[in-house]
Design a protein around this motif. Sequence first.
Motif, PDB file in Angstrom:
ATOM      1  N   LEU A   1     -34.823 -11.516 -22.444  1.00 19.90           N
ATOM      2  CA  LEU A   1     -34.358 -11.679 -21.068  1.00 19.90           C
ATOM      3  C   LEU A   1     -33.798 -10.377 -20.529  1.00 19.90           C
ATOM      4  O   LEU A   1     -33.955 -10.061 -19.340  1.00 19.90           O
ATOM      5  N   THR A   2     -33.149  -9.593 -21.373  1.00 20.55           N
ATOM      6  CA  THR A   2     -32.659  -8.285 -20.940  1.00 20.55           C
ATOM      7  C   THR A   2     -33.820  -7.383 -20.582  1.00 20.55           C
ATOM      8  O   THR A   2     -33.774  -6.659 -19.569  1.00 20.55           O
ATOM      9  N   ALA A   3     -34.896  -7.442 -21.365  1.00 20.58           N
ATOM     10  CA  ALA A   3     -36.073  -6.630 -21.069  1.00 20.58           C
ATOM     11  C   ALA A   3     -36.716  -7.047 -19.750  1.00 20.58           C
ATOM     12  O   ALA A   3     -37.299  -6.215 -19.043  1.00 20.58           O
ATOM     13  N   TRP A   4     -36.620  -8.326 -19.417  1.00 20.48           N
ATOM     14  CA  TRP A   4     -37.207  -8.809 -18.156  1.00 20.48           C
ATOM     15  C   TRP A   4     -36.229  -8.670 -16.984  1.00 20.48           C
ATOM     16  O   TRP A   4     -36.556  -9.050 -15.858  1.00 20.48           O
ATOM     17  N   GLY A   5     -35.046  -8.175 -17.223  1.00 22.58           N
ATOM     18  CA  GLY A   5     -34.076  -8.035 -16.148  1.00 22.58           C
ATOM     19  C   GLY A   5     -33.419  -9.321 -15.747  1.00 22.58           C
ATOM     20  O   GLY A   5     -32.956  -9.463 -14.605  1.00 22.58           O
ATOM     21  N   LEU A   6     -33.353 -10.289 -16.665  1.00 25.65           N
ATOM     22  CA  LEU A   6     -32.754 -11.593 -16.369  1.00 25.65           C
ATOM     23  C   LEU A   6     -31.538 -11.837 -17.261  1.00 25.65           C
ATOM     24  O   LEU A   6     -31.343 -12.923 -17.804  1.00 25.65           O
ATOM     25  N   GLU A   7     -30.696 -10.789 -17.394  1.00 24.02           N
ATOM     26  CA  GLU A   7     -29.513 -10.950 -18.233  1.00 24.02           C
ATOM     27  C   GLU A   7     -28.621 -12.089 -17.751  1.00 24.02           C
ATOM     28  O   GLU A   7     -27.902 -12.723 -18.538  1.00 24.02           O
ATOM     29  N   VAL A   8     -28.668 -12.367 -16.444  1.00 26.80           N
ATOM     30  CA  VAL A   8     -27.816 -13.408 -15.891  1.00 26.80           C
ATOM     31  C   VAL A   8     -28.140 -14.778 -16.480  1.00 26.80           C
ATOM     32  O   VAL A   8     -27.307 -15.686 -16.479  1.00 26.80           O
ATOM     33  N   LEU A   9     -29.365 -14.955 -16.994  1.00 23.41           N
ATOM     34  CA  LEU A   9     -29.769 -16.230 -17.579  1.00 23.41           C
ATOM     35  C   LEU A   9     -29.558 -16.284 -19.087  1.00 23.41           C
ATOM     36  O   LEU A   9     -29.860 -17.310 -19.716  1.00 23.41           O
ATOM     37  N   ALA A  10     -29.086 -15.187 -19.670  1.00 28.43           N
ATOM     38  CA  ALA A  10     -29.029 -15.105 -21.133  1.00 28.43           C
ATOM     39  C   ALA A  10     -28.128 -16.183 -21.728  1.00 28.43           C
ATOM     40  O   ALA A  10     -28.491 -16.853 -22.704  1.00 28.43           O
ATOM     41  N   PHE A  11     -26.942 -16.380 -21.171  1.00 26.31           N
ATOM     42  CA  PHE A  11     -26.010 -17.336 -21.753  1.00 26.31           C
ATOM     43  C   PHE A  11     -26.592 -18.753 -21.733  1.00 26.31           C
ATOM     44  O   PHE A  11     -26.593 -19.466 -22.747  1.00 26.31           O
ATOM     45  N   ALA A  12     -27.089 -19.167 -20.564  1.00 24.82           N
ATOM     46  CA  ALA A  12     -27.658 -20.511 -20.470  1.00 24.82           C
ATOM     47  C   ALA A  12     -28.878 -20.651 -21.364  1.00 24.82           C
ATOM     48  O   ALA A  12     -29.070 -21.687 -22.023  1.00 24.82           O
ATOM     49  N   ALA A  13     -29.720 -19.614 -21.397  1.00 23.06           N
ATOM     50  CA  ALA A  13     -30.922 -19.688 -22.220  1.00 23.06           C
ATOM     51  C   ALA A  13     -30.573 -19.798 -23.697  1.00 23.06           C
ATOM     52  O   ALA A  13     -31.220 -20.541 -24.455  1.00 23.06           O
ATOM     53  N   GLU A  14     -29.542 -19.065 -24.151  1.00 24.83           N
ATOM     54  CA  GLU A  14     -29.158 -19.146 -25.559  1.00 24.83           C
ATOM     55  C   GLU A  14     -28.686 -20.554 -25.910  1.00 24.83           C
ATOM     56  O   GLU A  14     -29.023 -21.091 -26.973  1.00 24.83           O
ATOM     57  N   LEU A  15     -27.913 -21.161 -25.019  1.00 23.77           N
ATOM     58  CA  LEU A  15     -27.460 -22.524 -25.286  1.00 23.77           C
ATOM     59  C   LEU A  15     -28.630 -23.505 -25.345  1.00 23.77           C
ATOM     60  O   LEU A  15     -28.703 -24.357 -26.234  1.00 23.77           O
TER      61      LEU A  15
END
Length: 766
Positions: free
Chosen positions: A647-661
């Motif tokens: 997600l960081t590579a795609w520029g979507l760090e904002v979704l990282a927390f929710a995606a990890e959960l």
Amino acid sequence: MDGTADGLVSRAARELAPRVDELVADVVRCLRAEVPELWEDRELARMTSENVADHVAGVLTGLEAGLDLRALEPPPADVDRVRRLARRGIPVTAMLRAHRLGEGVLLDVLLAELPRLTDDPELVDAAARRLLALATRYVDRIAEQGVLAFQEERDRRLQRRMSLVNEAGLRVGTALDIARTTQELADLATEDFADLVTVDLLDSVVRGHDPPAAERFLLRRVAQGTYAAGGGPEPAVKVQELHSCPDGSPAARALATGRPARHTEADRATLVVPLTARGSTLGVARFSRHRHPARFDDEDLLLAQEIAARAAVAVDNACRYTHARATALTLQRSLLPRRTAEQSAVEVACRYLPAGGRAGVGGDWYDVIPLSGARVALVVGDVVGHGIHAAATMGRLRTAVRTLADIDLPPDELLTHLDDVVIRLSAEAAVDPDPDPGLGSGPDPGFGSGPDPGFGSGPGLGPGLGSGLGPGLGPGPVLGPGGASAGDIGATCLYAVYDPVAGRCSLARAGHVLPTVVHRDGTAGLLDLPPGPPLGLGGLPFEAVEADLPEGSLLALYTDGLLEGRDHDVEEGLAALRAVLGRPAASLEAACDTVLQALLPTDRPYDDVALLLVRPRTLGADRVAVWDLEPDPAAVAPARSGVARQLTAWGLEVLAFAAELVVSELVTNAIRYGRPPVRLRLILPRLPDRPGDDSARAVLCEVSDAGGTVPHLRRARTFDEGGRGLLLVAQLAARWGTRHARQGKTVWAELTEAGPAGFPDLTADL
């Protein structure tokens, strides 16, 4: 000097010859008083005066010459005048009475002249008897001749009336179109009956609803016709203009009472006839004469009523059909997607055209349905029949397809379930048939007395669509426009699922025409699919196939109405379609327009048409990340880390927390309750550009395993140790769900920067 009775009669006639104009005036004065119908207009007055003058002059000349009045020929124009009287509606009794009155006036003068010419009473008496006999014979002869001419004219007018009524039955109401039907009435009547004809319908009839109280006599001019030579006054109201009908006017009385009216003005004779059908007054027709403003007689009025009655039934049929077609079209439009959802997998353009003529709106439909995994379902179908029922059935089938698509059924399984739906609908229709036979089979004139146009009772094989008649169309039964299903309801359908990650499309069809594929090099051909039976037959399997659809190709889905026409068969339609699709186009929308213009040169196609053009897109490796996981709880942490890095590579760090959960919960469930192998996949859809709209960015998380256990969302109780994982997923994801494969299942969730769709923030206490 001749001392005979004939000689005395001759002398009396010679004495009166200089007074012929006075005698004519006396006869005219008597006729004006006793037979006023002969003087109702200038033309009749002129004709009657000429007739009187000819007869008086002829009788005096004959008597003076000593001729037997039985041999005296009537004036040459006498027979023509009698016929013209008959054409103007003057009854034969008026003509006979005029002859007797004229005879009486002339005899009185002649008899009064005899005693002045001789003192011999016997000679006067003999001359009087001779004069009476001659006059009676003359009047009897011209009366007999006039009656024969009058009857001949009446017979001719009766034949003309019957001919005109029959012609009205053939020429009025040839199409279920209000404007055309009323114009046919106007054109027919101006050929040999009237110089000007106008047809006005109540505006409420044209619009198809009850009028407000204030608009009781609001009329719309729908047609008018004039005599070919013209020369008359132009109507003040133009076609399609609204105008009021004042209370007390002839038109208002005709509308209110349902009875015709006629009136004659100085330079015009007019009939106002109401158009009445099935107990309802639809409007009025006006018939006017101005070239020769002879009054309309009873026969003319009867003829106008008969023509108007036939036209009124045709107009009523046209109104009913127009309103039913408008209702069906509105229903059809409302049941079709108003706009296709934006897809990352495909670019689409679509069109729907209702059929022209009596066929009307049918049951053709198309749909574009988003599926999980960035996939998309493409649907085109065709319900047998036309009208509201076909449109309603289409809506039910479209809803069923969307419901079945939501559970991610493969195309062949979806068509199997849809086949069951059609069978159930047919069974319901058989148990509780609709009492309204519809537009295609009703008893009303103009609506036909057989099945819907274009749907016969044959085996259901359209030309070139079944039994291997079309190139590459397959040997199976395919429902064409000339066929009908085994039950009361039948349909065809093509269902396809396109996967942009694999660049492949899975398709199955139920009796539907084959789709066309345009390759990147511009060549076009049919996509070969197993035929499959039409929906509603039951008991026969459907088969799905997969086809590669690389980016840059084009897939065309359509109904058979696009290919068939009155002037060409299916094979010619397919050839024309391939040729058009092979040409470059500025856009898919332009390509749709080009296809319709090339294959449907008019805006009223033979059958309704649904067209769906699809340009596939592919998602490359840079937008898809896949991890094969060991069936060990220790694999959860590396999976979470890998998702965060991607997600960081795609520029979507904002979704990282929710995606990890979400990934943590889904992977844990797969390892704990599923079966290996376990796979995690992230997909970054290629969404349309939305400048300034960051909510369009999203990521799809999918966890697959080989187990068949399906997770279910439930609300955990206070002291439960489990049951909260899927609830957490539902709160964090915009959408989530499960789809089955041939082996195993996939649980997926869609995360967007906009956050969950409509869920309360129940994670605040976590």
